[in-house]
Design a protein around this motif. Structure first.
Motif, short mmCIF file in Angstrom:
data_model
loop_
_atom_site.label_atom_id
_atom_site.label_comp_id
_atom_site.label_asym_id
_atom_site.label_seq_id
_atom_site.Cartn_x
_atom_site.Cartn_y
_atom_site.Cartn_z
N ALA A 6 -19.63 -20.88 81.17
CA ALA A 6 -19.87 -21.60 80.05
C ALA A 6 -18.69 -22.16 79.39
O ALA A 6 -18.61 -23.11 78.77
CB ALA A 6 -20.58 -20.52 78.89
N LEU A 7 -17.38 -21.75 79.79
CA LEU A 7 -16.11 -22.24 79.30
C LEU A 7 -15.37 -22.96 80.06
O LEU A 7 -14.22 -23.39 80.28
CB LEU A 7 -15.18 -21.02 78.87
N HIS A 8 -16.07 -23.12 81.38
CA HIS A 8 -15.34 -24.05 82.56
C HIS A 8 -15.39 -25.44 82.27
O HIS A 8 -16.52 -26.05 81.74
CB HIS A 8 -15.94 -24.03 83.76
N VAL A 9 -14.42 -26.15 82.53
CA VAL A 9 -14.22 -27.63 82.43
C VAL A 9 -13.74 -28.22 83.83
O VAL A 9 -12.65 -28.04 84.31
CB VAL A 9 -13.11 -28.01 81.42
N PRO A 10 -14.82 -28.95 84.33
CA PRO A 10 -14.46 -29.82 85.52
C PRO A 10 -13.26 -30.66 85.48
O PRO A 10 -13.11 -31.15 84.64
CB PRO A 10 -15.73 -30.51 85.84
N LEU A 11 -12.30 -30.50 86.55
CA LEU A 11 -11.08 -31.29 86.85
C LEU A 11 -9.99 -30.98 85.66
O LEU A 11 -9.43 -31.96 85.02
CB LEU A 11 -11.63 -32.76 86.56
N ASN A 12 -10.28 -29.80 85.11
CA ASN A 12 -9.18 -29.44 83.84
C ASN A 12 -7.88 -29.78 84.31
O ASN A 12 -7.04 -29.94 83.43
CB ASN A 12 -9.55 -28.13 83.24
N GLY A 13 -7.50 -29.80 85.65
CA GLY A 13 -6.20 -29.62 86.39
C GLY A 13 -5.61 -30.84 86.00
O GLY A 13 -4.58 -31.09 85.83
N VAL A 14 -6.45 -31.91 86.00
CA VAL A 14 -6.45 -33.54 85.63
C VAL A 14 -6.25 -33.73 84.20
O VAL A 14 -5.49 -34.36 83.60
CB VAL A 14 -7.17 -34.17 86.70
N LEU A 15 -7.44 -33.40 83.76
CA LEU A 15 -7.52 -33.85 82.38
C LEU A 15 -6.85 -33.00 81.26
O LEU A 15 -6.65 -33.46 80.28
CB LEU A 15 -9.10 -33.72 82.15
N ASN A 16 -6.36 -31.68 81.51
CA ASN A 16 -5.69 -30.81 80.76
C ASN A 16 -6.33 -30.65 79.24
O ASN A 16 -6.02 -30.89 78.43
CB ASN A 16 -4.27 -31.47 80.63
N ALA A 17 -7.78 -30.72 79.27
CA ALA A 17 -8.76 -30.62 78.39
C ALA A 17 -8.55 -29.21 77.65
O ALA A 17 -8.76 -29.01 76.49
CB ALA A 17 -9.97 -30.80 78.54
N VAL A 18 -8.51 -28.18 78.45
CA VAL A 18 -8.54 -26.72 77.85
C VAL A 18 -7.28 -26.06 78.45
O VAL A 18 -6.71 -25.95 79.40
CB VAL A 18 -9.58 -25.98 78.30
N THR A 19 -6.49 -25.11 77.49
CA THR A 19 -5.75 -24.15 77.84
C THR A 19 -6.31 -22.80 77.88
O THR A 19 -6.58 -22.14 76.85
CB THR A 19 -4.28 -24.52 77.07
N TYR A 20 -6.32 -21.99 78.87
CA TYR A 20 -6.70 -20.84 78.98
C TYR A 20 -5.71 -19.80 78.55
O TYR A 20 -4.71 -19.53 79.56
CB TYR A 20 -7.68 -20.52 80.58
N LEU A 21 -5.45 -19.10 77.70
CA LEU A 21 -4.38 -18.40 77.37
C LEU A 21 -4.74 -17.17 78.26
O LEU A 21 -5.54 -16.61 78.76
CB LEU A 21 -4.61 -17.96 75.72
N PRO A 22 -3.41 -16.62 78.45
CA PRO A 22 -3.53 -15.31 79.39
C PRO A 22 -4.27 -14.08 79.01
O PRO A 22 -4.16 -13.82 77.73
CB PRO A 22 -1.76 -15.27 79.53
N GLU A 23 -4.97 -13.71 80.04
CA GLU A 23 -5.75 -12.45 79.41
C GLU A 23 -4.94 -11.31 78.87
O GLU A 23 -5.33 -10.65 77.91
CB GLU A 23 -6.67 -11.97 80.43
#
Length: 205
Positions: free
Chosen positions: A60-77
């Motif tokens: 539900a929190l996945h963003v396709p191509l996030n490595g390119v778009l840099n749309a989301v920063t997943y903070l360290p668990e």
């Protein structure tokens, strides 16, 4: 060949627009804690089941191509877990989950905070009291999902539970019930929609 080349160029152009648009926005900061198995659970699910439940939330929190778009920063668990511990230390061990996720969001400067808690998990088989029935499967699962959304300044908890008490069937297994609970809370919390809205609003601006 020209048609294929035209489609390729159109895709590349669209992707370049998305990249340029994403570059103008701050990434959405997401703090997500791995599944917590409450001490109140009668049984503890195996690691494969826990991984499955976490993957439902991850999707539900996945963003396709996030490595390119840099749309989301997943903070360290690890940082999210520490922030949760700090929140309970500040608010008290009996603090409400909705207050904990708000505290985490403020401390971590997070746009979305997601904390799943498996609160009940039990299964056993018993003999039916009726002569014409065989084994009866009892299964019960319950899950809570704490969410903080900085864009709307909402902190809330969605809860779901499932009970199965009938003839033995794999469909009534506690693993399946837990998955159904996770599906429900993710849907009710509208994680995907909230993430999309945060991205559109340019989170962190």
């Amino acid at each position: 060949m020209r048609k294929v080349l035209g489609i390729f160029l159109a895709i590349m152009l669209l992707l370049s627009w998305n990249v340029a648009d994403a570059a103008e926005r701050q990434p959405v900061r997401i703090a997500q804690v791995p599944l917590i198995v409450s001490s109140g659970c009668w049984q503890v699910p195996g690691q494969p089941v826990q991984d499955d439940l976490e993957r439902q939330i991850d999707r539900a929190l996945h963003v396709p191509l996030n490595g390119v778009l840099n749309a989301v920063t997943y903070l360290p668990e690890d940082d999210s877990e520490k922030a949760m511990d700090d929140a309970y230390a500040a608010l008290g061990e009996r603090a409400r989950l909705k207050d904990v996720v708000r505290h985490m969001g403020e401390q971590m400067n997070a746009d979305l905070v997601v904390v799943p808690v498996l609160t009940s998990y039990e299964q056993f088989v018993r003999h039916s009291w009726h002569w014409d029935r065989g084994l009866i499967l009892h299964s019960y699962a319950a899950l809570s999902l704490g969410v903080y959304d900085r864009r709307t300044d909402e902190a809330f908890v969605k809860q779901a539970s499932r009970l199965y008490e009938d003839d033995y069937s794999t469909a009534g297994s506690v693993e399946n019930l837990a998955r159904e609970c996770t599906d429900e809370v993710v849907r009710e919390a509208d994680l995907r929609g909230r993430l999309a809205e945060a991205r559109d609003a340019g989170a962190g601006k």
